[in-house]
Design a protein around this motif. Structure first.
Motif, PDB file in Angstrom:
ATOM      1  N   GLY A 204       4.441  -3.319  13.827  1.00  0.00           N
ATOM      2  CA  GLY A 204       4.457  -2.463  12.646  1.00  0.00           C
ATOM      3  C   GLY A 204       5.023  -3.108  11.402  1.00  0.00           C
ATOM      4  O   GLY A 204       5.294  -2.418  10.416  1.00  0.00           O
ATOM      5  N   SER A 205       5.212  -4.432  11.420  1.00  0.00           N
ATOM      6  CA  SER A 205       5.761  -5.106  10.239  1.00  0.00           C
ATOM      7  C   SER A 205       4.772  -5.143   9.092  1.00  0.00           C
ATOM      8  O   SER A 205       5.158  -5.302   7.938  1.00  0.00           O
ATOM      9  CB  SER A 205       6.168  -6.553  10.579  1.00  0.00           C
ATOM     10  N   LEU A 206       3.486  -5.042   9.402  1.00  0.00           N
ATOM     11  CA  LEU A 206       2.461  -4.969   8.373  1.00  0.00           C
ATOM     12  C   LEU A 206       1.499  -3.853   8.767  1.00  0.00           C
ATOM     13  O   LEU A 206       0.947  -3.859   9.866  1.00  0.00           O
ATOM     14  CB  LEU A 206       1.730  -6.311   8.239  1.00  0.00           C
ATOM     15  N   ARG A 207       1.333  -2.893   7.864  1.00  0.00           N
ATOM     16  CA  ARG A 207       0.454  -1.757   8.137  1.00  0.00           C
ATOM     17  C   ARG A 207      -0.431  -1.533   6.919  1.00  0.00           C
ATOM     18  O   ARG A 207       0.006  -1.747   5.781  1.00  0.00           O
ATOM     19  CB  ARG A 207       1.271  -0.494   8.431  1.00  0.00           C
ATOM     20  N   CYS A 208      -1.641  -1.117   7.158  1.00  0.00           N
ATOM     21  CA  CYS A 208      -2.590  -0.988   6.057  1.00  0.00           C
ATOM     22  C   CYS A 208      -3.314   0.353   6.109  1.00  0.00           C
ATOM     23  O   CYS A 208      -3.775   0.772   7.173  1.00  0.00           O
ATOM     24  CB  CYS A 208      -3.614  -2.125   6.116  1.00  0.00           C
ATOM     25  N   ASP A 209      -3.383   1.014   4.975  1.00  0.00           N
ATOM     26  CA  ASP A 209      -4.211   2.203   4.803  1.00  0.00           C
ATOM     27  C   ASP A 209      -5.336   1.836   3.841  1.00  0.00           C
ATOM     28  O   ASP A 209      -5.121   1.118   2.854  1.00  0.00           O
ATOM     29  CB  ASP A 209      -3.410   3.361   4.213  1.00  0.00           C
ATOM     30  N   ALA A 210      -6.534   2.310   4.146  1.00  0.00           N
ATOM     31  CA  ALA A 210      -7.693   1.977   3.318  1.00  0.00           C
ATOM     32  C   ALA A 210      -8.242   3.229   2.653  1.00  0.00           C
ATOM     33  O   ALA A 210      -8.458   4.240   3.322  1.00  0.00           O
ATOM     34  CB  ALA A 210      -8.772   1.318   4.171  1.00  0.00           C
ATOM     35  N   ASN A 211      -8.444   3.168   1.347  1.00  0.00           N
ATOM     36  CA  ASN A 211      -9.108   4.241   0.603  1.00  0.00           C
ATOM     37  C   ASN A 211     -10.543   3.813   0.348  1.00  0.00           C
ATOM     38  O   ASN A 211     -10.780   2.753  -0.240  1.00  0.00           O
ATOM     39  CB  ASN A 211      -8.394   4.499  -0.720  1.00  0.00           C
ATOM     40  N   VAL A 212     -11.504   4.634   0.783  1.00  0.00           N
ATOM     41  CA  VAL A 212     -12.900   4.230   0.677  1.00  0.00           C
ATOM     42  C   VAL A 212     -13.753   5.396   0.183  1.00  0.00           C
ATOM     43  O   VAL A 212     -13.573   6.540   0.598  1.00  0.00           O
ATOM     44  CB  VAL A 212     -13.431   3.675   2.024  1.00  0.00           C
ATOM     45  N   SER A 213     -14.656   5.078  -0.722  1.00  0.00           N
ATOM     46  CA  SER A 213     -15.644   6.042  -1.199  1.00  0.00           C
ATOM     47  C   SER A 213     -16.963   5.305  -1.388  1.00  0.00           C
ATOM     48  O   SER A 213     -17.006   4.070  -1.346  1.00  0.00           O
ATOM     49  CB  SER A 213     -15.200   6.682  -2.520  1.00  0.00           C
ATOM     50  N   VAL A 214     -18.037   6.068  -1.593  1.00  0.00           N
ATOM     51  CA  VAL A 214     -19.333   5.452  -1.892  1.00  0.00           C
ATOM     52  C   VAL A 214     -19.909   6.131  -3.129  1.00  0.00           C
ATOM     53  O   VAL A 214     -19.592   7.286  -3.437  1.00  0.00           O
ATOM     54  CB  VAL A 214     -20.318   5.569  -0.711  1.00  0.00           C
TER      55      VAL A 214
END
Length: 491
Positions: A204-214
């Motif tokens: 858990g030292s690096l965590r990523c959330d992605a925001n995506v749209s089209v």
């Protein structure tokens, strides 16, 4: 969305994905952001906590100076402008693993802004903007038994509460899942070089959330975005984005509407699930943290911090190519990690020919590390051993076949190259008379090939070289052998 329901390639090309990434990075400090509790991973649950971690009445936060230094280093490495004056705020929300009911973070006046990372794409290099880098504390960890379908119990471990984080928010400049993968790979590489985090996604030292749209291609206005969470590898982030892009396009094409929400990635099923409707920033009711003064990073302090910044990967690659006259591909491999690059440079400076060291590292060492599933620090052959092998090859004392055999033995016996060489003592045959004698034997035994060569098929010379090398058990000096074979056949 099932695999069979995926939109056709023609429909996919009608739309353009718009992707932004939020990366949370735990800083590699010994203690937490606002107290003296250990931030080390792996302690028994709920042991590294104190009144400040838990937000008990009367406890006051004290900012970790080393966390600020690490944050400034990271910001500088990704070309951000560091603010002289930034403000900590309270981000208010309820969750079982957030005992204070708020998270100390930064909102409208973050530590750093306006950075970028350059990534390689099929169309060439592309610059991905970075909106901001801000400091905050981590929340605890909720462990759901049977998640996500049949959760019956939830366990809360508060050890992680208060661990110092930086959040790095990209601009919505990413247009494909592959670009997202490249951006994250570059970002992780830079952070590892700076030493501010170990970037261990499993811990858990690096965590990523992605925001995506089209949006339809050519349209400037962004579509409605979904946030994808619970992704624990870059490969899965790419897969989650691919799925989510197709899901949104299929929804629009069928007459539906994309809802702004948070979705969770399920790697086992290869799909995302709706978690909750997405809250806007103002729903968090940010207000300045009353127990912390503004963070002042003076120009003098910033200059002191930046002195700790090492040579970063892109600069190191460019220098290796120029200084050691190696290819861009070799430089990429040799600078994959800071430790690998440093070890190579030690060997290169000790050897007679740095380029040969690079060739041996890439052709012999890296290949065997992959085969044996070993990291560099686990290699039985040290960089000192590589330099020793390079010098033997440079002096003509070892053929390529011999050094390959010695590398194989070194990995099999788990011994360094020089130890294996001293025991095996292979000798390269460099006596012209002895090599000519072997060539004569091969020529006498293969009159048909001699006739082909003298009839104009010069490539047959390689056959004679191979036969002599076999006869000499790989000990014939390759350069001398090639010269003498041609000389004999041309008589």
């Amino acid at each position: 969305m099932s695999a069979s329901a995926s939109p056709s390639p023609e429909i996919l090309t009608k739309y353009e994905p718009v992707i932004g990434l939020e990366v949370h990075v735990q800083l590699l400090t010994r203690t937490k952001a606002f107290c003296g509790c250990s931030s080390k991973f792996g302690a028994p649950p709920n042991t590294n906590i104190c009144p400040t971690c838990l937000g008990l009445p009367g406890s006051l936060p004290v900012l970790n100076k080393r966390a600020v230094e690490f944050a400034v280093l990271a910001a500088t490495a990704i070309h951000c402008e560091v603010r002289e004056r930034s403000i900590f705020s309270r981000k208010n929300y309820f969750y079982p693993d957030l005992p204070k009911g708020y998270q100390i973070s930064q909102f409208d006046k973050p530590l750093a802004e306006h950075g970028y990372i350059d990534v390689n794409t099929p169309d060439g290099e592309k610059r991905i903007g970075i909106t901001r880098l801000h400091m905050e504390e981590d929340a605890g960890k909720s462990i759901h038994d049977g998640f996500p379908e049949s959760a019956t119990k939830t366990y809360v471990d508060l050890n992680r509460c208060g661990t110092p984080l930086i959040e790095i928010v990209s601009e919505p400049d990413i247009r494909t899942p592959d670009e997202a993968y490249e951006y994250l790979t570059k970002l992780k590489e830079i952070l590892l070089y700076t030493g501010v985090s170990d970037c261990n996604m499993e811990e858990g030292s690096l965590r990523c959330d992605a925001n995506v749209s089209v949006r339809p291609r050519g349209q400037e206005k962004f579509g409605t975005k979904a946030e994808v969470k619970n992704v624990n590898s870059f490969r899965y982030i790419r897969s989650a984005l691919e799925y989510e892009i197709e899901r949104q396009i299929e929804l629009i094409e069928s007459g539906g509407r994309v809802v702004q929400e948070t979705r969770l990635w399920n790697a086992a099923e290869g799909r995302t699930y709706s978690m909750r409707s997405k809250e806007q920033a103002h729903d968090y009711r940010y207000f300045p943290e009353p127990d912390l003064p503004p963070l002042i990073v003076s120009d003098e302090w910033k200059q002191e911090i930046v002195k700790q910044l090492p040579e970063l990967p892109e600069a190191k690659r460019a220098r290796f190519i120029e200084e050691y006259e190696i290819s861009a591909q070799d430089a990429q491999t040799l600078t994959a990690t800071r430790e690998f690059a440093d070890q190579f440079e030690i060997a290169a400076r000790a050897a007679k020919n740095p380029r040969r060291v690079a060739n041996l590292v890439n052709s012999e060492l890296v290949t065997r590390l992959k085969i044996h599933n070993l990291e560099l620090e686990q290699s039985p052959v040290t960089m000192k051993g590589i330099a020793f092998a390079a010098d033997l090859a440079e002096e003509g004392k070892l053929s390529s076949k011999q050094w390959k055999q010695l590398f194989d033995i070194a990995f099999e016996k788990k011994e360094d190259f020089q130890i294996v060489y001293d025991r095996e003592k292979p000798q390269q045959l460099s006596d012209p008379a002895a090599i000519e004698k072997l060539i004569d034997e091969v020529i006498a035994a293969n009159p048909k090939q001699v006739e082909q060569y003298r009839g104009g098929k010069k490539t047959v010379a390689a056959f004679f070289v191979g036969q002599v090398m076999k006869l000499s058990k790989g000990q014939a000096n390759p350069g001398l052998l090639n010269e003498l074979v041609t000389k004999k056949l041309d008589v």
